[in-house]
Enzyme design. Structure first.
Site, short mmCIF file in Angstrom:
data_model
loop_
_atom_site.label_atom_id
_atom_site.label_comp_id
_atom_site.label_asym_id
_atom_site.label_seq_id
_atom_site.Cartn_x
_atom_site.Cartn_y
_atom_site.Cartn_z
N VAL A 2 48.69 -12.45 -48.87
CA VAL A 2 48.23 -11.19 -48.29
C VAL A 2 48.98 -10.90 -46.98
O VAL A 2 49.45 -9.78 -46.74
CB VAL A 2 46.70 -11.22 -48.06
N CYS A 3 49.12 -11.92 -46.15
CA CYS A 3 49.84 -11.76 -44.87
C CYS A 3 51.28 -11.29 -45.11
O CYS A 3 51.81 -10.49 -44.35
CB CYS A 3 49.89 -13.07 -44.11
N THR A 4 51.89 -11.82 -46.15
CA THR A 4 53.28 -11.44 -46.44
C THR A 4 53.37 -9.94 -46.69
O THR A 4 54.27 -9.26 -46.17
CB THR A 4 53.78 -12.26 -47.65
N LEU A 16 52.71 -8.00 -43.26
CA LEU A 16 53.83 -8.01 -42.31
C LEU A 16 54.96 -7.13 -42.82
O LEU A 16 55.67 -6.47 -42.05
CB LEU A 16 54.29 -9.44 -42.05
#
Ligand code: BEZ
Length: 212
Positions: A44-46, A49
């Site tokens: 999810v973070c990927t 960002l």
């Protein structure tokens, strides 16, 4: 002490993927969005960002500097940025803080022990040029943030700073806005809102967005 809307955003010095950052000095006279990520190399973070990177021009247009926080180290961030750029078709041109000692996470209350003892939740702090926290949102690790909403909040804050209006539910740029109830003087109403307004109720007055 808990951070609230209106609190001064705590200053800090921390290493990042782009070198050491002294937060207030780095912000200068810009707005800031500080957003936390539970961990490097997570799916999810990927995507988040990557999305923030692809919105570079939108943030720049609003004079907003973006700063990410993750608890891994600089070497890890640099490897991860390679993956983000490859998979999200973007160039990451903002820093990611290497918050291994959780200094920033603790300062900003980004670790919610009932959710996870060591990893941050997904926090977003909206900070104005006076270093004041103007809005904050918090999601669990499992819910990726909506970056259209992040831009919409910035638009609302910047508009309502310069005009005596507030933005109604689901407002977006160009929609009608609400005149603040405290504004009652007929001369000022005419000056500020030359296109007029509709009083749906005495307390609910809609007017075209004044800076359009
Ligand atoms: C993610 O970024 O994909 C993620 C991180 C921590 C927990 C769940 C998802």
């Amino acid at each position: 002490m808990a951070l609230h809307i209106g609190s001064i955003a705590p200053d800090f010095e921390q290493d990042s993927s782009e070198g050491k950052i002294r937060f207030h000095e780095w912000l200068g006279s810009s707005w800031g969005v500080l957003f936390s990520h539970p961990k490097d190399f997570t799916p999810v973070c990927t995507t988040e960002l990557g999305r923030a990177a692809n919105l570079r021009d939108e943030f720049a247009e609003r004079k907003v500097k973006v700063l990410a926080v993750s608890v891994d180290d600089v070497a890890s961030h640099k490897r991860w940025i390679g993956d983000i750029e490859e998979t999200q078709n973007c160039k990451v041109e903002y820093p990611i803080l290497a918050d291994g000692d959780r200094k920033v996470a603790q300062l900003y209350d980004m670790i919610h022990p009932e959710a996870n003892d060591t990893l941050t939740v997904r926090s977003v702090f909206f900070i104005d040029p006076n270093k004041k926290i103007r809005a904050l949102i918090t999601y669990p690790a499992s819910t990726g943030r909506n970056f259209a909403e992040i831009l919409r909040v910035i638009d609302s804050l910047q508009l309502t700073d310069s005009h005596k209006v507030a933005t109604p539910a689901d407002w977006k740029q160009g929609d009608d806005v609400v005149i603040v109830p405290a504004l009652q003087d007929p001369t000022e109403l005419e000056q500020r809102f030359p296109k007029g307004y509709t009083a749906v109720k005495p307390y609910l007055r809609l007017t075209p967005q004044p800076n359009r």
